[in-house]
Scaffold this motif. Sequence first.
Motif, short mmCIF file in Angstrom:
data_model
loop_
_atom_site.label_atom_id
_atom_site.label_comp_id
_atom_site.label_asym_id
_atom_site.label_seq_id
_atom_site.Cartn_x
_atom_site.Cartn_y
_atom_site.Cartn_z
N ALA A 99 37.33 81.14 -35.73
CA ALA A 99 37.34 80.27 -34.51
C ALA A 99 36.17 78.74 -35.16
N MET A 100 35.08 79.49 -35.41
CA MET A 100 34.24 78.57 -35.56
C MET A 100 34.62 77.96 -36.80
N MET A 101 34.76 78.37 -37.85
CA MET A 101 35.06 77.58 -38.94
C MET A 101 36.07 76.40 -38.82
N ALA A 102 36.99 76.64 -37.85
CA ALA A 102 38.44 75.66 -37.49
C ALA A 102 37.65 74.56 -36.80
N ALA A 103 36.73 74.65 -35.68
CA ALA A 103 36.05 74.67 -34.22
C ALA A 103 34.68 72.91 -35.11
N THR A 106 37.63 70.99 -37.07
CA THR A 106 37.95 70.35 -35.69
C THR A 106 37.11 68.85 -35.49
N VAL A 107 35.81 69.31 -35.61
CA VAL A 107 35.24 67.53 -34.98
C VAL A 107 34.58 67.26 -35.63
N THR A 108 33.94 67.49 -36.94
CA THR A 108 32.50 66.56 -38.14
C THR A 108 33.95 65.79 -38.82
N ASN A 109 33.56 64.77 -39.57
CA ASN A 109 33.97 64.74 -40.89
C ASN A 109 32.32 64.51 -41.45
N GLN A 110 32.63 64.39 -42.88
CA GLN A 110 31.48 64.74 -43.97
C GLN A 110 30.35 63.68 -43.23
N THR A 128 28.67 74.85 -41.42
CA THR A 128 28.08 72.98 -41.55
C THR A 128 28.08 73.00 -42.14
N ILE A 129 28.24 73.42 -44.15
CA ILE A 129 27.92 72.93 -45.57
C ILE A 129 29.50 72.98 -45.39
N LEU A 130 30.11 73.56 -45.43
CA LEU A 130 31.79 74.66 -45.72
C LEU A 130 32.14 73.08 -45.65
N SER A 131 31.80 72.75 -43.52
CA SER A 131 32.69 71.55 -43.21
C SER A 131 32.00 70.14 -43.68
N GLY A 132 30.94 69.88 -44.44
CA GLY A 132 30.52 68.69 -44.78
C GLY A 132 29.63 68.08 -43.41
N ALA A 133 28.79 68.99 -43.26
CA ALA A 133 28.84 68.78 -41.54
C ALA A 133 26.89 68.66 -42.47
N GLU A 134 25.84 68.60 -41.53
CA GLU A 134 24.40 68.37 -41.88
C GLU A 134 23.71 69.57 -40.31
N PRO A 135 22.82 70.53 -40.41
CA PRO A 135 22.64 70.89 -39.40
C PRO A 135 20.86 70.85 -39.29
N LYS A 161 27.17 65.29 -34.04
CA LYS A 161 28.16 64.83 -33.08
C LYS A 161 29.21 66.52 -32.68
N ALA A 162 27.95 67.38 -32.64
CA ALA A 162 28.48 68.21 -31.96
C ALA A 162 27.41 69.39 -31.62
N LEU A 163 27.02 70.39 -31.13
CA LEU A 163 25.95 71.50 -30.91
C LEU A 163 26.63 73.02 -30.92
N ILE A 164 26.14 73.34 -31.15
CA ILE A 164 26.29 74.76 -31.62
C ILE A 164 25.58 75.85 -30.56
N LEU A 165 26.13 76.85 -30.16
CA LEU A 165 25.22 77.10 -28.50
C LEU A 165 26.55 78.75 -28.84
#
Length: 388
Positions: A99-103, A106-110, A128-135, A161-165
């Motif tokens: 669910a988290m990975m798919a989320a 769903t929302v982030t770009n490289q 974050t790494i797998l989806s290409g985002a930066e924490p 783009k997002a915050l993880i809570l």
Amino acid sequence: MPSLSKRTENFTDSVIRRMTRISNQYGAVNLSQGFPDFEPPRELLNRLAEVAKEDFHQYSITWGAQNFREALAEKQSRFMGRKINPNEEIVVTCGSTEAMMAAMMTVTNQGDKVIVFSPFYENYGADTILSGAEPIYVPLYPPEFNFNVDELENAFKQHPKALILCNPSNPCGKVFTYDELKIIADLAEKYDTFVITDEVYEHIVYEPYQHTYFASLPKMWERTISCSSLSKTYSITGWRLGYIIAPKNIIEVAKKVHDFLTVGAAAPLQEAAVTGLQFGDEYYRSLQAKYTKKKDLFLKGLDDIGISHTIPQGAYYVLLDISEFGYESDLEFCEVLARDVGVGAVPGSSFFRENVNHLIRLHFAKKDETLYEALGRLEHIRNRIHKR
Ligand code: GLN
């Protein structure tokens, strides 16, 4: 030979799950990876036995079996205080891990930034790494694990783009108050940011604390992707049943991602789990009472031994301070603990962005006898683990 993918170079396998293998290797009482050793509710097991002989052995609808989604929508509508549409606002996934990975996908770009509170549940780093985002990490300060509002706003100023809570929070046991969530909500609105929640411990909260669903805050439904699972609530971590709840426009995209990641969660297990989703409120009250007893038993045991630790408000983890042993590596400490004391723990460093080496995480989602056995072994910790 060509080289393997770059994206896998920046994270290791899960230390939590590695610690389970190490615990098993040494025959340690495994209080590392959080899962129960007691039985799931009988009703689920009885239904599972029936399901084996019924017609549930082929794919369910990719975003979840109809009756599972309906039962889940009914249950979550009750708790989240909002009518959830089972056809448009839910995707059933293989655990909240998917669910988290798919989320995230769903929302982030490289290159997009994502706010992560530290300490954090290990998966978010790899997600974050797998989806290409930066924490962007924002510290939570002990003992209450509060955030500093200015630090949080500074993170928002970087246009994430997002915050993880994660609430209730793994590993620190924090249950965010309504006021804290409102601060996050106001910032999410001001800086136009999504919020991806991990609420797998939604039903494991200790009095007087209360769980508030982030999506239930004013104006937050539109920008919240709520992830959770049945793993902890019904003690079925191996069934891998999780889900995303979000508005229709987000779910439509999450459905696509999920469709190609896994096709779907196991059909027979979804069918059997419907029984659990239909439990009345009494089930959740007794779950809470059961975990409250375990928490009290375990914390008292740790106090008797004299090890200082966090006091969880929710979830089932405790961070223990191991400074007195003077180990430079908490990973090494955990290996020695499993080998020489016979208790499996997770090194704290796998949860912190900061350089933290003096904490280990234990969980108490175990039978009382298992907890007593672990406490009995920990009683001798000072004789068995020598200072460095
Ligand atoms: N949430 C559990 C923990 O922190 C583990 C979950 C998992 O391994 N998928 O230990």
